[in-house]
Design a protein around this motif. Structure first.
Motif, PDB file in Angstrom:
ATOM      1  N   VAL A 298      44.430  13.093   6.203  1.00  0.00           N
ATOM      2  CA  VAL A 298      43.704  11.887   6.594  1.00  0.00           C
ATOM      3  C   VAL A 298      42.661  11.533   5.553  1.00  0.00           C
ATOM      4  O   VAL A 298      42.537  10.372   5.123  1.00  0.00           O
ATOM      5  CB  VAL A 298      43.043  12.078   7.979  1.00  0.00           C
ATOM      6  N   ILE A 355      43.795  10.815  17.218  1.00  0.00           N
ATOM      7  CA  ILE A 355      44.177  10.616  15.819  1.00  0.00           C
ATOM      8  C   ILE A 355      45.592  10.060  15.724  1.00  0.00           C
ATOM      9  O   ILE A 355      45.871   9.143  14.933  1.00  0.00           O
ATOM     10  CB  ILE A 355      44.048  11.939  15.035  1.00  0.00           C
ATOM     11  N   GLY A 359      46.224   6.426  14.196  1.00  0.00           N
ATOM     12  CA  GLY A 359      47.043   6.348  12.989  1.00  0.00           C
ATOM     13  C   GLY A 359      48.223   5.412  13.152  1.00  0.00           C
ATOM     14  O   GLY A 359      48.541   4.620  12.247  1.00  0.00           O
ATOM     15  N   LEU A 380      39.572   7.495  13.447  1.00  0.00           N
ATOM     16  CA  LEU A 380      40.142   8.707  12.861  1.00  0.00           C
ATOM     17  C   LEU A 380      39.038   9.637  12.357  1.00  0.00           C
ATOM     18  O   LEU A 380      39.052  10.846  12.606  1.00  0.00           O
ATOM     19  CB  LEU A 380      41.085   8.350  11.714  1.00  0.00           C
ATOM     20  N   CYS A 383      37.179  11.669  14.861  1.00  0.00           N
ATOM     21  CA  CYS A 383      37.921  12.749  15.508  1.00  0.00           C
ATOM     22  C   CYS A 383      38.218  13.921  14.573  1.00  0.00           C
ATOM     23  O   CYS A 383      38.382  15.059  15.040  1.00  0.00           O
ATOM     24  CB  CYS A 383      39.245  12.213  16.064  1.00  0.00           C
ATOM     25  N   VAL A 384      38.318  13.670  13.279  1.00  0.00           N
ATOM     26  CA  VAL A 384      38.681  14.731  12.345  1.00  0.00           C
ATOM     27  C   VAL A 384      37.634  15.844  12.330  1.00  0.00           C
ATOM     28  O   VAL A 384      37.959  17.037  12.426  1.00  0.00           O
ATOM     29  CB  VAL A 384      38.883  14.163  10.923  1.00  0.00           C
ATOM     30  N   THR A 440      51.571   6.891   5.788  1.00  0.00           N
ATOM     31  CA  THR A 440      50.672   7.273   6.872  1.00  0.00           C
ATOM     32  C   THR A 440      51.421   7.975   7.991  1.00  0.00           C
ATOM     33  O   THR A 440      50.897   8.900   8.638  1.00  0.00           O
ATOM     34  CB  THR A 440      49.966   6.020   7.433  1.00  0.00           C
ATOM     35  N   ILE A 444      50.606  11.461  10.187  1.00  0.00           N
ATOM     36  CA  ILE A 444      50.558  11.462  11.650  1.00  0.00           C
ATOM     37  C   ILE A 444      51.603  12.415  12.219  1.00  0.00           C
ATOM     38  O   ILE A 444      51.367  13.091  13.240  1.00  0.00           O
ATOM     39  CB  ILE A 444      50.756  10.035  12.192  1.00  0.00           C
TER      40      ILE A 444
END
Length: 465
Positions: A298, A355, A359, A380, A383-384, A440, A444
């Motif tokens: 990410v 996420i 995504g 995103l 949350c990472v 992407t 994901i």
């Protein structure tokens, strides 16, 4: 509780697990100064990752035209020879960082094991941190000339090895400043301060660049070399409290001190022991290796998606990067409390799920324009960090007492073993579709795979369990 040998008539999961280091800290009052002293190490060393490895020194300098033959650098931007030469710089840097990754995978658990046995985690942390600082200072000598490229790439690779080895012992020392009731909050604090510290250093770089470096000459890569030295002094200014105020845990009892190569035999037996008596830890190491690779993807490719797929300028990408890291830092500190209340597994499952949804939204709603990237990207980012902090908290909750550095070394090793997944799928999907945005989906997919694996991992014990 003590380590128990499994009986043949009892399933492995029912064998009483060994006592964890956090269980031994139950009821201990941890001075706030120790907690913040531990977390400041993340604050001080994060610019190596944010400024040196990701946004500034490597991306803006080491793989730029400054290290091309002058005749090649003078060619048009789209000239095949010039494009190929820049690609060779990128692949050259990739080679040295790949070798660094292999070294980390091979050395991290064994060096961690030896730190546990000797009870000298702070010494290993200090040596690796000092080496990382020296690497940043050494970047001062990487002048804007092709002959210095290999030297710069080697120093970057060595610095990343030392950063990882230091991180193993730093993570292990979290047990010194946390209890079962506070480990989620403490882990979140460290991650959060790391994000904020890294981004503040990046902001200083942006301000200096906007001010024209206050008249300082910037030829011969001087601005970038000054940045590297500034990151070194930033680290020195903030890492010292962990050595002054965080207590060292005693050496692991009953652990024989063996030679370096014999340590691999001990490691093999310890991994078998995890399978027999701490299978939850074993499976978590595998599941987390997958989803952590997705999380790294990410951040690794987020800026590229903004630039190529949404048309962001370089300044817009930097502004988004600052916003994203600030959001990640704040959310990580706040969600750490949810970790202690609901358990790290629930935090990991919830954040990975968000996420995946965010995504997919970025990919399939891209025609709505940059607002999709801003909203989806910040979600995103929010949350990472919590997923990473909860992952560290989970492992601390299930690690047998006295094996913290070794287990966190395995944590680093398993992460390296799967580091090809998101990068590989990213490359394949872009090659097949011819469009960057579809890459992407590769990131994901890795996060989703890790989410599925994590679903089958049992919750770590919490203070209320």
């Amino acid at each position: 509780m003590t380590d128990a040998a499994p009986r043949p008539d009892v399933p492995a999961d029912s064998v009483a697990p060994p006592t964890t280091g956090l269980e031994l800290r139950e009821g201990v009052r941890i001075p706030r100064r120790q907690v913040y002293s531990w977390a400041l190490w993340d604050w001080g060393t994060q610019p190596f990752n944010t400024v040196i490895l990701t946004f500034v020194f490597t991306a803006g300098y080491l793989i730029s035209e400054s290290f091309l033959d002058p005749a090649v650098a003078a060619l048009a931007d789209d000239d095949p020879l010039r494009v190929r030469a820049l690609a060779e710089l990128t692949s050259g840097l990739g080679l040295w960082t790949t070798l660094a990754g292999i070294l980390v995978a091979v050395l991290a658990p064994v060096l961690g094991q030896r730190a546990d046995a000797s009870g000298r985690r702070k010494a290993w942390l200090g040596g690796a941190t000092g080496g990382m600082v020296l690497c940043m200072l050494a970047l001062w000598f990487v002048e804007a000339d092709p002959v210095y490229f290999v030297f710069g790439a080697i120093v970057i690779g060595l610095g990343s090895v030392l950063s990882e080895i230091a991180g193993v012992n730093y993570n292990a020392m979290m047990v010194s400043v946390a209890t079962p009731r506070t480990v989620g909050k403490v882990s979140g604090l460290g991650w959060g301060l790391g994000y904020v510290g890294g981004i503040l250093m990046l902001v200083l770089v942006v301000v200096a660049n906007s001010a024209g470096w206050w008249g300082m000459p910037t030829d011969n890569g001087l601005a970038y070399r000054v940045i590297a030295v500034a990151c070194a002094f930033w680290a020195l200014a903030f890492v010292w409290p962990i050595f002054a105020f965080v207590p060292e845990l005693p050496p692991t009892k009953g652990r024989p001190k063996v030679g370096f190569f014999a340590s691999y035999g001990v490691l093999y037996r310890d991994i078998l022991g995890l399978w027999r008596t701490a299978r939850r830890t074993f499976w978590f190491l595998l599941a987390s290796a997958v989803f952590r690779d997705g999380l790294s993807g990410v951040f690794a490719f987020g800026a590229i998606i903004g630039s190529v797929s949404f048309g962001f300028s370089s300044d817009q990408v930097i502004i988004f990067g600052i916003a994203a890291n600030l959001v990640a830092g704040v959310s990580t500190v706040l969600v750490g409390r949810a970790d202690d209340r609901f358990g790290p597994r629930r935090v990991i499952l919830a954040t990975l799920s968000v996420i995946v949804v965010a995504g997919l939204a970025v990919v399939f709603l891209r025609d709505l324009g940059p607002v999709v990237y801003w909203v989806g990207g910040l979600v995103l980012s929010a949350c990472v960090g919590p997923a990473q902090a909860a992952s560290r908290s989970y492992l601390a909750r299930v690690t047998p007492a006295g094996k913290e550095s070794e287990i966190f070394g395995l944590y680093a090793t398993t992460g390296r073993a799967t580091s090809w997944m998101s990068h590989g799928l990213w490359t394949i999907l872009i090659t097949v579709t011819g469009a960057t945005i579809w890459g992407t989906l590769g990131i994901i997919a890795v996060v989703l795979f890790g989410l599925v694996l994590m679903w089958f991992v049992r919750e770590a014990p919490t203070a209320d369990a």
